[in-house]
Design a protein around this motif. Structure first.
Motif, PDB file in Angstrom:
ATOM      1  N   LEU A 285     -57.928  29.999 -48.098  1.00 21.11           N
ATOM      2  CA  LEU A 285     -58.164  30.201 -49.375  1.00 21.11           C
ATOM      3  C   LEU A 285     -59.114  29.080 -49.686  1.00 21.11           C
ATOM      4  O   LEU A 285     -58.813  27.915 -49.826  1.00 21.11           O
ATOM      5  CB  LEU A 285     -56.801  30.499 -50.169  1.00 21.11           C
TER       6      LEU A 285
ATOM      7  N   LEU B  71     -59.828  30.270 -60.067  1.00 15.72           N
ATOM      8  CA  LEU B  71     -58.904  31.709 -59.350  1.00 15.72           C
ATOM      9  C   LEU B  71     -58.898  32.419 -60.596  1.00 15.72           C
ATOM     10  O   LEU B  71     -57.724  32.291 -61.243  1.00 15.72           O
ATOM     11  CB  LEU B  71     -57.988  31.129 -58.430  1.00 15.72           C
TER      12      LEU B  71
ATOM     13  N   HIS C 102     -59.938  25.918 -55.499  1.00 19.95           N
ATOM     14  CA  HIS C 102     -60.083  26.422 -56.749  1.00 19.95           C
ATOM     15  C   HIS C 102     -58.962  25.775 -57.581  1.00 19.95           C
ATOM     16  O   HIS C 102     -58.008  25.152 -57.146  1.00 19.95           O
ATOM     17  CB  HIS C 102     -59.523  28.118 -56.503  1.00 19.95           C
TER      18      HIS C 102
ATOM     19  N   HIS D 222     -56.908  23.118 -55.464  1.00 21.22           N
ATOM     20  CA  HIS D 222     -56.215  23.152 -54.265  1.00 21.22           C
ATOM     21  C   HIS D 222     -56.796  24.355 -53.454  1.00 21.22           C
ATOM     22  O   HIS D 222     -57.637  25.126 -54.096  1.00 21.22           O
ATOM     23  CB  HIS D 222     -54.759  23.519 -54.537  1.00 21.22           C
TER      24      HIS D 222
ATOM     25  N   ARG E 268     -49.040  34.008 -42.403  1.00 22.44           N
ATOM     26  CA  ARG E 268     -48.462  33.132 -43.433  1.00 22.44           C
ATOM     27  C   ARG E 268     -48.157  34.010 -44.737  1.00 22.44           C
ATOM     28  O   ARG E 268     -49.360  34.540 -45.353  1.00 22.44           O
ATOM     29  CB  ARG E 268     -49.443  32.077 -43.442  1.00 22.44           C
TER      30      ARG E 268
ATOM     31  N   PHE F  48     -47.363  37.102 -57.384  1.00 26.82           N
ATOM     32  CA  PHE F  48     -47.829  37.991 -56.185  1.00 26.82           C
ATOM     33  C   PHE F  48     -47.349  37.042 -55.076  1.00 26.82           C
ATOM     34  O   PHE F  48     -47.105  36.077 -55.050  1.00 26.82           O
ATOM     35  CB  PHE F  48     -49.057  38.092 -56.468  1.00 26.82           C
TER      36      PHE F  48
ATOM     37  N   ASN G  34     -45.353  27.651 -55.439  1.00 25.02           N
ATOM     38  CA  ASN G  34     -45.807  28.367 -54.246  1.00 25.02           C
ATOM     39  C   ASN G  34     -44.690  28.248 -53.312  1.00 25.02           C
ATOM     40  O   ASN G  34     -44.401  27.097 -52.616  1.00 25.02           O
ATOM     41  CB  ASN G  34     -47.048  27.548 -54.162  1.00 25.02           C
TER      42      ASN G  34
ATOM     43  N   ASN H  10     -46.856  33.682 -48.689  1.00 26.98           N
ATOM     44  CA  ASN H  10     -46.202  32.787 -49.766  1.00 26.98           C
ATOM     45  C   ASN H  10     -45.972  33.619 -50.977  1.00 26.98           C
ATOM     46  O   ASN H  10     -46.959  34.475 -51.496  1.00 26.98           O
ATOM     47  CB  ASN H  10     -47.403  31.786 -49.901  1.00 26.98           C
TER      48      ASN H  10
ATOM     49  N   LEU I  79     -51.764  23.410 -47.065  1.00 23.12           N
ATOM     50  CA  LEU I  79     -52.294  23.443 -48.458  1.00 23.12           C
ATOM     51  C   LEU I  79     -52.982  21.968 -48.390  1.00 23.12           C
ATOM     52  O   LEU I  79     -52.571  20.855 -48.125  1.00 23.12           O
ATOM     53  CB  LEU I  79     -51.429  23.598 -49.403  1.00 23.12           C
TER      54      LEU I  79
ATOM     55  N   TYR J 275     -51.794  36.056 -45.142  1.00 22.60           N
ATOM     56  CA  TYR J 275     -52.901  35.404 -44.236  1.00 22.60           C
ATOM     57  C   TYR J 275     -52.481  35.858 -42.803  1.00 22.60           C
ATOM     58  O   TYR J 275     -51.379  35.691 -42.470  1.00 22.60           O
ATOM     59  CB  TYR J 275     -53.164  33.922 -44.374  1.00 22.60           C
TER      60      TYR J 275
ATOM     61  N   ASP K 233     -55.763  27.546 -60.638  1.00 21.91           N
ATOM     62  CA  ASP K 233     -55.189  28.624 -60.941  1.00 21.91           C
ATOM     63  C   ASP K 233     -55.318  28.961 -62.431  1.00 21.91           C
ATOM     64  O   ASP K 233     -55.350  28.022 -63.260  1.00 21.91           O
ATOM     65  CB  ASP K 233     -53.746  28.528 -60.473  1.00 21.91           C
TER      66      ASP K 233
ATOM     67  N   TRP L 206     -47.815  32.194 -60.942  1.00 17.87           N
ATOM     68  CA  TRP L 206     -48.362  31.303 -61.923  1.00 17.87           C
ATOM     69  C   TRP L 206     -47.883  31.435 -63.230  1.00 17.87           C
ATOM     70  O   TRP L 206     -47.723  32.551 -63.793  1.00 17.87           O
ATOM     71  CB  TRP L 206     -49.995  31.926 -62.175  1.00 17.87           C
TER      72      TRP L 206
HETATM   73  O1  AKG Z   1     -51.829  30.335 -49.846  1.00 17.86           O
HETATM   74  C1  AKG Z   1     -51.437  29.525 -50.585  1.00 17.86           C
HETATM   75  O2  AKG Z   1     -50.555  28.752 -50.082  1.00 17.86           O
HETATM   76  C2  AKG Z   1     -52.045  29.163 -51.952  1.00 17.86           C
HETATM   77  C3  AKG Z   1     -52.342  30.010 -52.530  1.00 17.86           C
HETATM   78  C4  AKG Z   1     -52.739  30.039 -53.996  1.00 17.86           C
HETATM   79  O3  AKG Z   1     -53.122  28.836 -54.330  1.00 17.86           O
HETATM   80  C5  AKG Z   1     -52.992  30.966 -55.045  1.00 17.86           C
HETATM   81  O4  AKG Z   1     -52.943  32.245 -54.665  1.00 17.86           O
HETATM   82  O5  AKG Z   1     -53.237  30.481 -56.368  1.00 17.86           O
END
Ligand code: AKG
Ligand code: FE2
Length: 386
Positions: A264, A19, A267, A322, A332, A252, A276, A334, A288, A256, A269, A338
């Protein structure tokens, strides 16, 4: 709760997408030092691979590295044909898509700086108090964990009594925020979403959400959260990937909903450690899932599914593969942080798996810094990296 992983996720093409971050190279900003975006007196940098590596081609659902057409045909001709992009017309469309993405990446940092300036001048905050971290925003259970981790005899074994862990993947759930804070934070995010302010994409895979540095939350909220509260915890949980020396971040919020992003894809990170935190709101499904660590490939990936609980956080290594399953109803939201360690990533860029080729960057860049030969032993000792 951990549960066996649902088989549909083994479909080809969703596994192991890196990602990519949305930050990249621009001229150095002299105001950066004042904003605290320095590691040991050195400005942060990005890796030049941002302009050529991990480019997602939506037309055929795969990531490619791109230098020029000849290299693309040589390295990916067969894979592209197998994914239905065999004709010359399709190849031309793939090339257009890749070149547009490279162009987008080249302009991204300038555009982000422009948005940040407009937001800071024109955006009317609804809850201005949520921009400055206060202990009262944090769950009592989280403060207790931090107190333990900063006590003189703290150790991993003792810390594990306070967290919930999932399988052997080093994924941990812990309380983070109070409900009152989450409520006010969501209202602030919705206020921003409904405003006519310019908005960027959280990252290369999520289309909806908010970049918290653009909103103005980095210096007064995310940096102290990382330095004062999270780092004592990650130092015990992840010393081998730089948990003791996480010195920058990209934060960030992802969103969703049924008419926006539903899920998602798989991927890893661009981070050493990720936090998270579920902010709710009300939704069903959308768990997840976690597979292997990217450097420990397994012929038969062993996935676990983890339910997220509003106000609580999941900590995992950024390299843990993940993704998020589709929500079935509701919204949703979150908070994703990172967290990066320059001592670790200066050795190897997690996105291209090579010694990073440093380029100037804005703010925290992608968390790299210039190093001198004599830095390395000291840095390695400090963070017990290897
Ligand atoms: O939607 C989520 O909980 C995961 C988001 C995620 O893995 C990310 O943005 O790197
Ligand atoms: Fe992620």
């Amino acid at each position: 709760m951990a549960a066996p992983f649902s088989p549909f996720l083994f479909r080809p093409g969703i596994f192991r997408r890196p990602l990519a971050r949305t930050g990249s190279a621009v001229a150095a900003d002299p105001a950066r030092a004042a904003a605290g975006n320095m590691a040991a007196g050195r400005p942060f940098r990005a890796c030049a691979c941002f302009f050529s590596a991990n480019i997602f081609v939506e037309l055929c659902g795969m990531h490619v590295c791109y230098r020029d057409e000849r290299q693309l045909r040589r390295d990916y001709g067969r894979a592209l044909r197998e994914r239905g992009c065999g004709s010359e017309e399709q190849m031309a469309a793939v090339l257009r898509e890749i070149e547009a993405e490279v162009e987008r990446r080249k302009h991204l940092v300038h555009q982000s700086a422009e948005r940040k300036a407009i937001i800071s001048q024109c955006y009317k905050r609804k809850h201005s108090e949520v921009y400055t971290l206060q202990d009262s925003f944090l769950a009592p259970g989280f403060l207790e964990i931090v107190r333990y981790c900063t006590s003189p005899d703290a150790n991993l074994h003792g810390l594990l009594r306070y967290t919930e862990s999932f399988s052997d993947k080093r994924i941990f759930r812990l309380p983070v925020f109070t409900e009152e804070f989450v409520q006010a934070f969501i209202e602030e995010l919705e206020n921003f979403e409904q405003s006519d302010m310019p908005k960027g994409r959280p990252n290369s895979m999520n289309n909806y959400g908010v970049l918290l540095n653009e909103l103005g939350m980095d210096e007064s909220f995310i940096t102290p959260l990382r330095e004062k509260y999270l780092r004592p915890i990650t130092a015990l949980l992840y010393p081998d990937v730089g948990g003791a020396c996480l010195d920058s971040h990209k934060a960030f919020v992802v969103k969703y909903s049924l008419h926006e992003d539903l899920d998602l894809s798989s991927h890893y990170d661009n981070a050493e450690v990720t936090l998270n935190v579920s902010l709710g709101k009300d939704f069903t499904e959308g768990n997840l899932y976690f597979g292997e660590f990217r450097q420990d490939p397994s012929p038969v990936p062993n996935y676990i599914e983890v339910e997220h609980v509003a106000t609580q956080g999941l900590l995992h290594r950024g390299g843990q593969i993940h993704g998020a399953l589709p929500i079935a109803s509701g919204e949703r939201w979150n908070l994703i942080i990172w967290m990066r360690s320059s001592a670790i990533r200066n050795q190897l860029c997690p996105m291209c798996n090579q010694k990073p080729q440093l380029v100037e960057a804005e703010g925290f860049g992608d968390g790299f810094t210039e190093t001198c030969e004599e830095d390395v032993p000291e840095t390695v000792d400090l963070c017990s990296v290897w």
